[in-house]
Design a protein around this motif. Structure first.
Motif, PDB file in Angstrom:
ATOM      1  N   ALA A  54      12.648   0.624   4.700  1.00  8.85           N
ATOM      2  CA  ALA A  54      12.818  -0.773   5.129  1.00  8.85           C
ATOM      3  C   ALA A  54      14.292  -1.192   5.015  1.00  8.85           C
ATOM      4  N   GLY A  55      14.985  -1.098   4.111  1.00  6.16           N
ATOM      5  CA  GLY A  55      16.503  -1.255   4.146  1.00  6.16           C
ATOM      6  C   GLY A  55      16.872  -0.099   5.564  1.00  6.16           C
ATOM      7  N   LYS A  56      16.492   1.472   5.278  1.00  6.50           N
ATOM      8  CA  LYS A  56      17.140   1.334   6.521  1.00  6.50           C
ATOM      9  C   LYS A  56      16.961   1.293   8.168  1.00  6.50           C
ATOM     10  N   ASP A  57      15.245   0.660   7.644  1.00  6.69           N
ATOM     11  CA  ASP A  57      14.970   0.018   9.285  1.00  6.69           C
ATOM     12  C   ASP A  57      16.543  -1.579   9.532  1.00  6.69           C
ATOM     13  N   LEU A  58      16.739  -2.127   8.317  1.00  6.74           N
ATOM     14  CA  LEU A  58      17.474  -3.382   8.698  1.00  6.74           C
ATOM     15  C   LEU A  58      19.197  -2.831   9.104  1.00  6.74           C
ATOM     16  N   GLY A  59      19.509  -1.208   8.459  1.00  5.17           N
ATOM     17  CA  GLY A  59      21.118  -1.635   9.075  1.00  5.17           C
ATOM     18  C   GLY A  59      21.456  -2.216   8.233  1.00  5.17           C
ATOM     19  N   SER A  60      23.443  -1.853   8.620  1.00 11.50           N
ATOM     20  CA  SER A  60      24.055  -1.961   6.958  1.00 11.50           C
ATOM     21  C   SER A  60      24.793  -3.762   7.608  1.00 11.50           C
ATOM     22  N   GLU A  61      24.828  -4.610   8.473  1.00 10.17           N
ATOM     23  CA  GLU A  61      25.442  -5.077   9.040  1.00 10.17           C
ATOM     24  C   GLU A  61      24.431  -6.699   8.644  1.00 10.17           C
ATOM     25  N   GLY A  62      25.290  -7.515   8.458  1.00  8.18           N
ATOM     26  CA  GLY A  62      24.815  -8.875   8.837  1.00  8.18           C
ATOM     27  C   GLY A  62      23.426  -9.305   7.582  1.00  8.18           C
ATOM     28  N   LYS A  63      23.505 -10.559   7.582  1.00  5.87           N
ATOM     29  CA  LYS A  63      22.126 -10.509   6.485  1.00  5.87           C
ATOM     30  C   LYS A  63      21.043 -10.515   6.985  1.00  5.87           C
ATOM     31  N   ARG A  64      20.410  -9.780   5.792  1.00  8.16           N
ATOM     32  CA  ARG A  64      19.099  -8.867   5.631  1.00  8.16           C
ATOM     33  C   ARG A  64      18.479  -9.463   4.741  1.00  8.16           C
ATOM     34  N   THR A  65      16.943  -9.106   5.083  1.00 13.28           N
ATOM     35  CA  THR A  65      16.352  -9.825   4.477  1.00 13.28           C
ATOM     36  C   THR A  65      14.692  -8.512   4.113  1.00 13.28           C
ATOM     37  N   ILE A  66      14.158  -8.050   2.947  1.00 11.23           N
ATOM     38  CA  ILE A  66      12.669  -7.765   2.789  1.00 11.23           C
ATOM     39  C   ILE A  66      11.749  -8.723   2.241  1.00 11.23           C
ATOM     40  N   VAL A  67      10.610  -8.595   2.687  1.00 13.52           N
ATOM     41  CA  VAL A  67       9.690  -9.287   2.404  1.00 13.52           C
ATOM     42  C   VAL A  67       8.149  -8.487   2.467  1.00 13.52           C
ATOM     43  N   LEU A  68       7.812  -8.095   0.717  1.00 14.95           N
ATOM     44  CA  LEU A  68       6.861  -7.250   0.236  1.00 14.95           C
ATOM     45  C   LEU A  68       5.405  -8.017   0.079  1.00 14.95           C
ATOM     46  N   VAL A  69       4.391  -7.512   1.084  1.00 16.14           N
ATOM     47  CA  VAL A  69       3.104  -8.659   0.901  1.00 16.14           C
ATOM     48  C   VAL A  69       2.425  -7.294   0.154  1.00 16.14           C
ATOM     49  N   SER A  70       2.327  -7.317  -1.405  1.00  7.77           N
ATOM     50  CA  SER A  70       1.652  -6.353  -2.017  1.00  7.77           C
ATOM     51  C   SER A  70       0.557  -7.205  -2.904  1.00  7.77           C
ATOM     52  N   ASP A  71      -0.345  -6.620  -3.084  1.00  4.98           N
ATOM     53  CA  ASP A  71      -0.839  -6.728  -4.432  1.00  4.98           C
ATOM     54  C   ASP A  71      -1.594  -5.284  -5.658  1.00  4.98           C
ATOM     55  N   GLY A  72      -0.749  -4.553  -5.662  1.00  2.51           N
ATOM     56  CA  GLY A  72      -0.404  -4.107  -6.687  1.00  2.51           C
ATOM     57  C   GLY A  72       0.427  -2.767  -7.090  1.00  2.51           C
ATOM     58  N   GLU A  73       0.413  -2.516  -8.095  1.00  4.68           N
ATOM     59  CA  GLU A  73       1.484  -1.287  -9.033  1.00  4.68           C
ATOM     60  C   GLU A  73       1.672   0.037  -7.912  1.00  4.68           C
ATOM     61  N   PRO A  74       2.984   0.297  -7.757  1.00  4.80           N
ATOM     62  CA  PRO A  74       3.216   1.548  -7.727  1.00  4.80           C
ATOM     63  C   PRO A  74       2.293   3.005  -7.618  1.00  4.80           C
ATOM     64  N   THR A  75       2.078   3.496  -6.800  1.00  5.51           N
ATOM     65  CA  THR A  75       1.472   4.955  -7.243  1.00  5.51           C
ATOM     66  C   THR A  75       1.552   6.070  -7.142  1.00  5.51           C
ATOM     67  N   CYS A  76       2.928   5.575  -6.313  1.00  7.19           N
ATOM     68  CA  CYS A  76       4.627   6.787  -6.767  1.00  7.19           C
ATOM     69  C   CYS A  76       4.985   6.494  -6.679  1.00  7.19           C
ATOM     70  N   SER A  77       6.577   7.877  -6.526  1.00  3.97           N
ATOM     71  CA  SER A  77       7.676   7.653  -6.961  1.00  3.97           C
ATOM     72  C   SER A  77       8.657   6.833  -5.920  1.00  3.97           C
ATOM     73  N   PRO A  78       9.712   6.616  -5.458  1.00  4.26           N
ATOM     74  CA  PRO A  78      10.817   6.218  -6.451  1.00  4.26           C
ATOM     75  C   PRO A  78       9.972   4.098  -7.172  1.00  4.26           C
ATOM     76  N   ASP A  79      10.723   4.125  -8.429  1.00  4.13           N
ATOM     77  CA  ASP A  79       9.734   3.493  -8.893  1.00  4.13           C
ATOM     78  C   ASP A  79      10.886   1.994  -8.116  1.00  4.13           C
ATOM     79  N   PRO A  80      10.211   0.562  -7.653  1.00  6.56           N
ATOM     80  CA  PRO A  80      10.386  -0.215  -6.629  1.00  6.56           C
ATOM     81  C   PRO A  80      11.430  -1.442  -7.615  1.00  6.56           C
ATOM     82  N   CYS A  81      11.182  -1.216  -8.897  1.00  3.37           N
ATOM     83  CA  CYS A  81      12.305  -2.636  -8.990  1.00  3.37           C
ATOM     84  C   CYS A  81      13.694  -1.115  -9.163  1.00  3.37           C
ATOM     85  N   LYS A  82      14.105   0.138  -9.288  1.00  3.82           N
ATOM     86  CA  LYS A  82      15.107   0.583  -9.214  1.00  3.82           C
ATOM     87  C   LYS A  82      15.122   0.566  -7.917  1.00  3.82           C
TER      88      LYS A  82
END
Length: 177
Positions: free
Chosen positions: A137-165
């Motif tokens: 999603a970060g790549k989708d937004l590019g590198s310029e301007g104001k960029r925001t990601i809104v994650l809608v999820s219910d659970g814990e990750p089951t795969c790497s990488p760690d979403p907090c990192k």
């Protein structure tokens, strides 16, 4: 936290996002014209992993997520550049399940019907590669301007990488999450 207590917080979060897109700092272009949303992009990220089939307060978790995202889409300003990424929707198991994330609507304006259709098209299926989906999603937004990601999820990750990192790195790159 019970589902009935979570809903007002979710609505508040989406209201804040809509306000940020409508009242963000004005940006002047080279002609001196200002437009507060021209350089702002929002990528919605929808969890379509198997756990989204589970019951929620009035239906399933995926139904609640669809309703919340529909509300966000309906309340965004017309000029807001909004896209959608989905994860956990195409691969149920195996090594490719941890990279199961697709940008299904690129950030743009005048795409509200496309966003609504995409949100309803996905059925809960696979793993929960939150970190990977956020990176993409970060790549989708590019590198310029104001960029925001809104994650809608219910659970814990089951795969790497760690979403907090990943979230910390995105924040350091100037993306609001």
């Amino acid at each position: 936290m019970t589902p009935t207590r979570r809903r007002p917080q979710l609505a508040l979060a989406f209201t804040i996002i809509a306000l940020a897109l409508t009242t963000g700092p004005a940006v002047a272009d080279d002609t001196g014209v200002t437009d507060s949303t021209e350089n702002q992009r929002l990528q919605l990220v929808l969890d379509a992993s198997g756990s989204m089939k589970e019951p929620a307060a009035k239906g399933t978790k995926i139904q609640a997520a669809r309703k919340a995202l529909g509300h966000v889409i309906d309340t965004l300003p017309d000029q807001a550049q909004v896209g959608l990424r989905v994860y956990g929707a195409k691969v149920s198991t195996g090594p490719k399940a941890c990279t199961d994330s697709q940008e299904v609507v690129a950030p743009g304006t005048d795409n509200r019907d496309q966003l609504r259709d995409a949100i309803t098209a996905y059925k809960p299926l696979g793993e929960t590669p939150i970190g990977y989906a956020l990176q993409q999603a970060g790549k989708d937004l590019g590198s310029e301007g104001k960029r925001t990601i809104v994650l809608v999820s219910d659970g814990e990750p089951t795969c790497s990488p760690d979403p907090c990192k990943v979230a910390k790195k995105l924040s350091q790159d100037g993306i609001d999450l």
